[in-house]
Design a protein around this motif. Structure first.
Motif, mmCIF file in Angstrom:
data_model
loop_
_atom_site.group_PDB
_atom_site.id
_atom_site.type_symbol
_atom_site.label_atom_id
_atom_site.label_comp_id
_atom_site.label_asym_id
_atom_site.label_seq_id
_atom_site.Cartn_x
_atom_site.Cartn_y
_atom_site.Cartn_z
ATOM 1 N N MET A 1 0.823 -1.263 -0.026
ATOM 2 C CA MET A 1 0.060 -0.003 -0.117
ATOM 3 C C MET A 1 0.907 1.225 0.101
ATOM 4 O O MET A 1 1.988 1.318 0.858
ATOM 5 C CB MET A 1 -0.881 0.046 1.106
ATOM 6 C CG MET A 1 -2.215 0.503 1.140
ATOM 7 S SD MET A 1 -2.950 1.036 2.545
ATOM 8 C CE MET A 1 -3.558 -0.532 3.291
ATOM 9 N N SER A 2 0.512 2.402 -0.751
ATOM 10 C CA SER A 2 1.248 3.575 -0.732
ATOM 11 C C SER A 2 1.473 4.113 0.504
ATOM 12 O O SER A 2 0.348 4.058 1.451
ATOM 13 C CB SER A 2 0.673 4.403 -1.873
ATOM 14 O OG SER A 2 -0.371 4.955 -1.483
ATOM 15 N N ASP A 3 2.191 5.177 0.580
ATOM 16 C CA ASP A 3 2.427 5.710 1.881
ATOM 17 C C ASP A 3 0.940 6.522 2.483
ATOM 18 O O ASP A 3 0.570 6.489 3.492
ATOM 19 C CB ASP A 3 3.543 6.777 2.007
ATOM 20 C CG ASP A 3 4.877 5.923 2.249
ATOM 21 O OD1 ASP A 3 5.877 6.577 1.630
ATOM 22 O OD2 ASP A 3 4.845 4.858 2.531
ATOM 23 N N ILE A 4 0.542 7.125 1.248
ATOM 24 C CA ILE A 4 -0.633 8.122 1.515
ATOM 25 C C ILE A 4 -1.650 7.171 1.926
ATOM 26 O O ILE A 4 -2.630 7.753 2.656
ATOM 27 C CB ILE A 4 -0.996 9.056 0.331
ATOM 28 C CG1 ILE A 4 -1.916 10.238 1.047
ATOM 29 C CG2 ILE A 4 -1.488 8.309 -0.619
ATOM 30 C CD1 ILE A 4 -1.360 11.044 2.060
ATOM 31 N N LEU A 5 -1.882 6.144 1.208
ATOM 32 C CA LEU A 5 -3.173 5.231 1.248
ATOM 33 C C LEU A 5 -3.056 4.696 2.866
ATOM 34 O O LEU A 5 -3.873 4.455 3.723
ATOM 35 C CB LEU A 5 -3.025 3.957 0.319
ATOM 36 C CG LEU A 5 -3.678 4.416 -1.029
ATOM 37 C CD1 LEU A 5 -3.853 2.925 -1.707
ATOM 38 C CD2 LEU A 5 -5.228 4.834 -0.656
ATOM 39 N N SER A 6 -1.885 4.504 3.392
ATOM 40 C CA SER A 6 -1.576 3.801 4.758
ATOM 41 C C SER A 6 -1.841 4.830 5.530
ATOM 42 O O SER A 6 -2.415 4.493 6.768
ATOM 43 C CB SER A 6 -0.085 3.575 4.975
ATOM 44 O OG SER A 6 0.180 2.412 4.098
ATOM 45 N N GLU A 7 -1.867 6.299 5.359
ATOM 46 C CA GLU A 7 -1.991 7.244 6.273
ATOM 47 C C GLU A 7 -3.510 7.586 6.392
ATOM 48 O O GLU A 7 -4.310 7.638 7.322
ATOM 49 C CB GLU A 7 -1.346 8.294 5.839
ATOM 50 C CG GLU A 7 0.105 8.812 6.054
ATOM 51 C CD GLU A 7 0.606 9.963 5.591
ATOM 52 O OE1 GLU A 7 -0.121 11.120 5.836
ATOM 53 O OE2 GLU A 7 1.728 10.115 5.257
ATOM 54 N N ILE A 8 -4.021 7.374 5.138
ATOM 55 C CA ILE A 8 -5.800 7.355 5.231
ATOM 56 C C ILE A 8 -6.361 6.211 6.276
ATOM 57 O O ILE A 8 -7.129 6.357 7.051
ATOM 58 C CB ILE A 8 -6.261 7.481 3.703
ATOM 59 C CG1 ILE A 8 -5.931 8.473 2.998
ATOM 60 C CG2 ILE A 8 -7.910 7.069 3.886
ATOM 61 C CD1 ILE A 8 -6.070 8.665 1.556
ATOM 62 N N TYR A 9 -5.762 5.105 5.760
ATOM 63 C CA TYR A 9 -6.318 3.881 6.531
ATOM 64 C C TYR A 9 -5.937 4.144 8.077
ATOM 65 O O TYR A 9 -7.002 3.934 8.964
ATOM 66 C CB TYR A 9 -5.184 2.843 5.977
ATOM 67 C CG TYR A 9 -5.377 1.532 6.764
ATOM 68 C CD1 TYR A 9 -4.715 1.327 7.997
ATOM 69 C CD2 TYR A 9 -6.258 0.470 6.335
ATOM 70 C CE1 TYR A 9 -4.858 -0.077 8.500
ATOM 71 C CE2 TYR A 9 -6.487 -0.915 7.107
ATOM 72 C CZ TYR A 9 -5.892 -0.998 8.007
ATOM 73 O OH TYR A 9 -6.003 -2.019 8.807
ATOM 74 N N GLN A 10 -4.688 4.765 8.436
ATOM 75 C CA GLN A 10 -4.662 4.939 9.987
ATOM 76 C C GLN A 10 -5.434 5.978 10.368
ATOM 77 O O GLN A 10 -5.976 5.945 11.625
ATOM 78 C CB GLN A 10 -3.085 5.239 9.834
ATOM 79 C CG GLN A 10 -2.061 4.876 11.001
ATOM 80 C CD GLN A 10 -2.351 3.312 11.437
ATOM 81 O OE1 GLN A 10 -2.248 2.626 10.634
ATOM 82 N NE2 GLN A 10 -2.777 3.196 12.939
ATOM 83 N N SER A 11 -5.744 7.040 9.690
ATOM 84 C CA SER A 11 -6.641 8.211 9.982
ATOM 85 C C SER A 11 -8.139 7.497 10.412
ATOM 86 O O SER A 11 -8.662 7.857 11.329
ATOM 87 C CB SER A 11 -6.697 9.088 9.102
ATOM 88 O OG SER A 11 -5.635 9.931 9.060
ATOM 89 N N VAL A 12 -8.396 6.522 9.471
ATOM 90 C CA VAL A 12 -9.849 6.220 9.759
ATOM 91 C C VAL A 12 -9.824 5.012 10.983
ATOM 92 O O VAL A 12 -10.694 5.296 12.023
ATOM 93 C CB VAL A 12 -10.372 5.357 8.382
ATOM 94 C CG1 VAL A 12 -11.608 4.673 8.898
ATOM 95 C CG2 VAL A 12 -10.611 6.247 7.524
ATOM 96 N N LEU A 13 -8.931 4.229 11.098
ATOM 97 C CA LEU A 13 -8.766 3.423 12.070
ATOM 98 C C LEU A 13 -8.792 4.276 13.465
ATOM 99 O O LEU A 13 -9.077 3.803 14.521
ATOM 100 C CB LEU A 13 -7.301 2.541 11.929
ATOM 101 C CG LEU A 13 -7.187 1.515 12.953
ATOM 102 C CD1 LEU A 13 -8.207 0.413 12.556
ATOM 103 C CD2 LEU A 13 -5.819 0.925 12.693
ATOM 104 N N GLU A 14 -7.878 5.354 13.408
ATOM 105 C CA GLU A 14 -7.700 6.019 14.900
ATOM 106 C C GLU A 14 -8.764 6.879 14.977
ATOM 107 O O GLU A 14 -8.906 7.809 15.897
ATOM 108 C CB GLU A 14 -6.456 6.625 14.932
ATOM 109 C CG GLU A 14 -5.488 5.468 14.947
ATOM 110 C CD GLU A 14 -3.895 5.847 14.947
ATOM 111 O OE1 GLU A 14 -3.569 7.056 14.894
ATOM 112 O OE2 GLU A 14 -3.142 4.985 14.789
ATOM 113 N N GLY A 15 -9.699 7.106 14.271
ATOM 114 C CA GLY A 15 -10.665 8.269 14.241
ATOM 115 C C GLY A 15 -10.433 9.559 13.943
ATOM 116 O O GLY A 15 -11.046 10.413 14.728
ATOM 117 N N GLU A 16 -9.428 9.821 13.156
ATOM 118 C CA GLU A 16 -9.058 11.357 13.027
ATOM 119 C C GLU A 16 -9.557 12.044 11.944
ATOM 120 O O GLU A 16 -9.404 12.162 10.971
ATOM 121 C CB GLU A 16 -7.404 11.233 12.809
ATOM 122 C CG GLU A 16 -6.510 10.840 14.081
ATOM 123 C CD GLU A 16 -4.989 10.703 13.559
ATOM 124 O OE1 GLU A 16 -4.732 10.954 12.365
ATOM 125 O OE2 GLU A 16 -4.329 9.946 14.505
#
Lengths: 211, 460
Positions: A1-16
């Protein structure tokens, strides 16, 4: 997964919720397709949220925070998804039957379905059978989800199914039911297509019925 | 004139036990609650069926059958007395004359058994809080309010001994607060909205009870704290959050007594242990024998200090042995027989049994821990140092959290890594509660979903 996709994933996971929109815009600027962002970044994250919930790491409050971030992201993606003709996983109408005001379970099912990229139309509580029929005609859903928490209102679920049949709409929709007094046997006896014992299993049930 | 509670009615552990309360409630027939004996309080309800004009004859039959069954079993098991709670379903409150008819059926059977057998009985009638049928709810006026109070009147006339309700003022905000883990919204719903509603509601219920010379008994935070408890049992919210809501619900329930309720508090009001410590009024409680209605982690500890012991509610279905109401009555009679035998053997035996009930549950779940009599006395003492419902609710949150943190550090309870994370989250939220109620209300008005609540119905 690209870096930015990982960041989006993390944002949703952590509720940001506050940062997810900005990250989605960055991803699109990088040329990543809206559908890819949706499926690999956001739906995948909500799927992980579901797993963490099943494991007991997350509770509903954490799921709701993630769902809020998901909704923030969807509001950015929606026009691009429409342009690319990417549809939701399916449309679900949900409501609590006439005479019954209980809605926590229904609300949780709605939230979990939205988190899984279904479109949800919530009719609220104390919903007459006619209103369910009207909603089926208006919104053309794949699934109608009916909730009841009282033994004195659960029979109204049968009335809803009968009303949908009488309106000639039964073949167009799948109907699922749920609530504390409801059983699989009861669901079968009134002609429902499925029954979910709790909100967390409703998504898999809906997915299976639509496929 | 509202009653003030600024010191504990029960301030030591030896006086805090089942069957005994500083201010027992005595009915005209001599039935005394909290005067030394613990009595069963049986609650039964219809099987799955609609309630309408066509089915009402069958509704009557069902209730007649249920009261016959439970009375028969109580007599067969040599019960000295029992209470029956008639908890009205929404349709029986929306149509108050139906509620009154059923009350009359139950009353006649209880009068008959009192005359024939040497048994004392009591009839508690609990109309449904149908105000929430309006969305957002109208708490002080409108057809649902009118029908609800008419139901109280008609059921009082039809023979109720006790009037009760499980009121829901503030629930329209609290349900969201529970699932969002929002402590501030929970305090707003309980300590501001709910308490203001209780102020108004209970003045009216007490007036109706007084006019009919019957007892205004008590309320329950069922729609708040038990909703949380059931969600915790389903692993939807952390148990520590449900435990905290239980303690935070105490000041709201106390308002009923400030306005003239005298007990017994409602069975599903587990916060009643705090109410008993503060007011000295007798309480009903439920636990293991309420598994027919809902599951819990507090099945034994709830037996520590009740004066009526309840099954919550059981449907009229046939089990292998007998009808479910019959089975419930049997379970309650045996449970209360044990407690009363311990009391008869002396204080040491009663306290020993109480402590067994407590110790069997209190280390296993934080929701049980906050019901420990010693913990209840400590937290109650601090709650009533505050003078308003908001400040008491704020105190309940902060004191309970501090208490739970210490209990965890002292290994009196075991909190998982996830529950400890939640202890921190909730503590941070509790620290944000301002001392000024006005400041808090202004803050919450900006945060809550105003489409869900009519603030004017709460004098806001």
């Amino acid at each position: 997964m690209s870096d930015i996709l990982s960041e989006i994933y993390q944002s949703v996971l952590e509720g940001e919720s506050t940062t997810v929109a900005e990250k989605i815009n960055l991803a699109m600027a990088e040329g990543i397709a809206a559908e890819t962002i949706l499926n690999n970044g956001m739906v995948a994250a909500m799927s992980e949220v579901g797993r963490l919930f099943e494991e007991g790491e997350y509770f509903v409050p954490e799921m709701l925070v993630s769902a809020r971030a998901m909704q923030e992201g969807l509001s950015v993606l929606k026009p691009f998804l429409a342009k690319a003709d990417v549809r939701s996983k399916g449309k679900v109408i949900i409501g609590t039957v006439a005479g019954d005001l209980h809605d926590i379970g229904k609300n949780l099912v709605g939230i979990m379905l939205e988190g899984a990229a279904f479109e949800v139309v919530d009719l609220g509580t104390d919903v007459a059978a006619e209103k369910f029929v009207e909603a089926v005609k208006t919104y053309n859903p794949h699934v109608v989800a009916i909730s009841a928490l009282l033994t004195t209102t659960m029979n109204n679920m049968k009335s809803v199914i009968q009303a949908i049949e009488a309106a000639g709409l039964r073949k167009n929709v799948k109907i699922i039911i749920g609530g504390a007094p409801i059983t699989a046997q009861f669901a079968e006896s009134i002609g429902a297509d499925g029954y979910s014992p709790d909100a967390s299993k409703a998504v898999a049930l809906v997915r299976g019925l639509i496929q | 004139m509202a009653k003030k509670y600024d010191q504990l009615a029960i301030d030591n552990l030896d006086s805090f036990v089942f069957g005994k309360s500083p201010f027992p409630v005595r009915l005209n027939n001599g039935f005394t609650i909290g005067g030394g004996e613990v009595y069963p309080e049986i609650n039964f309800t219809l099987p799955g069926m609609a309630i309408n004009t066509e089915t009402f004859p069958e509704v009557r039959n069902q209730y007649a059958q249920m009261i016959n069954d439970v009375v028969k079993r109580a007599v067969e098991l040599h019960a000295l007395g029992f209470s029956v709670e008639f908890e009205l379903l929404p349709d029986l409150t929306l149509n108050p004359q139906w509620g009154a008819e059923i009350t009359k059926i139950l009353r006649e059977k209880l009068d008959e058994v009192e005359q024939k057998e040497n048994i004392k009985t009591c009839l508690r009638v609990t109309p449904n809080d149908i105000r929430e049928f309006a969305r957002p709810p109208l708490m002080r006026h409108g057809k649902y309010v009118d029908e609800m109070f008419r139901c109280f009147e008609l059921c009082a006339e039809a023979g109720a001994d006790l009037l009760a309700i499980e009121s829901t003022g503030g629930k329209e905000i609290h349900d969201e607060a529970i699932i969002h883990g929002d402590l501030l919204a929970s305090v707003f719903a309980l300590g501001v909205l709910g308490s203001r509603d209780m102020n108004d509601l209970w003045q009216k219920i007490v007036a109706i009870a007084d006019a009919h010379k019957i007892i205004p008994s008590g309320d329950s935070a069922c729609g708040f704290a038990n909703t949380a408890m059931v969600l915790a049992e389903q692993h939807f919210i952390p148990r520590i959050w449900a435990a905290l809501i239980r303690v935070m619900s105490v000041p709201r329930s106390l308002v009923a007594f400030e306005q003239g309720a005298v007990g017994p508090n409602k069975d599903c009001a587990y916060e009643g242990v705090y109410i008993k410590a503060i007011t000295g009024a007798p309480i009903a409680l439920e636990g293991a024998e309420a598994a027919c209605a809902h599951l819990s982690q507090i099945g034994n500890i709830a037996k520590a200090v009740p004066d009526l012991w309840s099954n919550e509610s059981v449907q009229n279905v046939k089990l292998l042995s007998a009808s479910a109401p019959t089975v419930s009555m049997e379970q309650l009679v045996y449970a209360t027989r044990l407690m009363n035998k311990a009391s008869a053997k002396g204080q040491h035996a009663a306290l020993a049994l109480r402590d067994l009930f407590v110790e069997s549950d209190s280390t296993l779940d934080v929701q049980a821990y906050v019901l420990r009599p010693d913990v209840v006395l400590e937290i109650s003492r601090q709650i009533i140092q505050e003078s308003t419902a908001y400040l008491r609710t704020r105190a309940a949150a902060r004191v309970a959290l501090a208490h739970l943190r210490k209990a965890s550090e002292d290994q009196q309870i075991t909190l998982s890594r996830v529950e400890l994370r939640w202890l921190d989250t909730l503590s941070k939220q509790a620290d944000q509660l301002p001392e000024s109620e006005e400041e808090f209300i202004d803050q919450m008005k900006r945060q809550i979903d105003m489409s869900k609540v009519n603030l004017s119905e709460y004098d806001l």
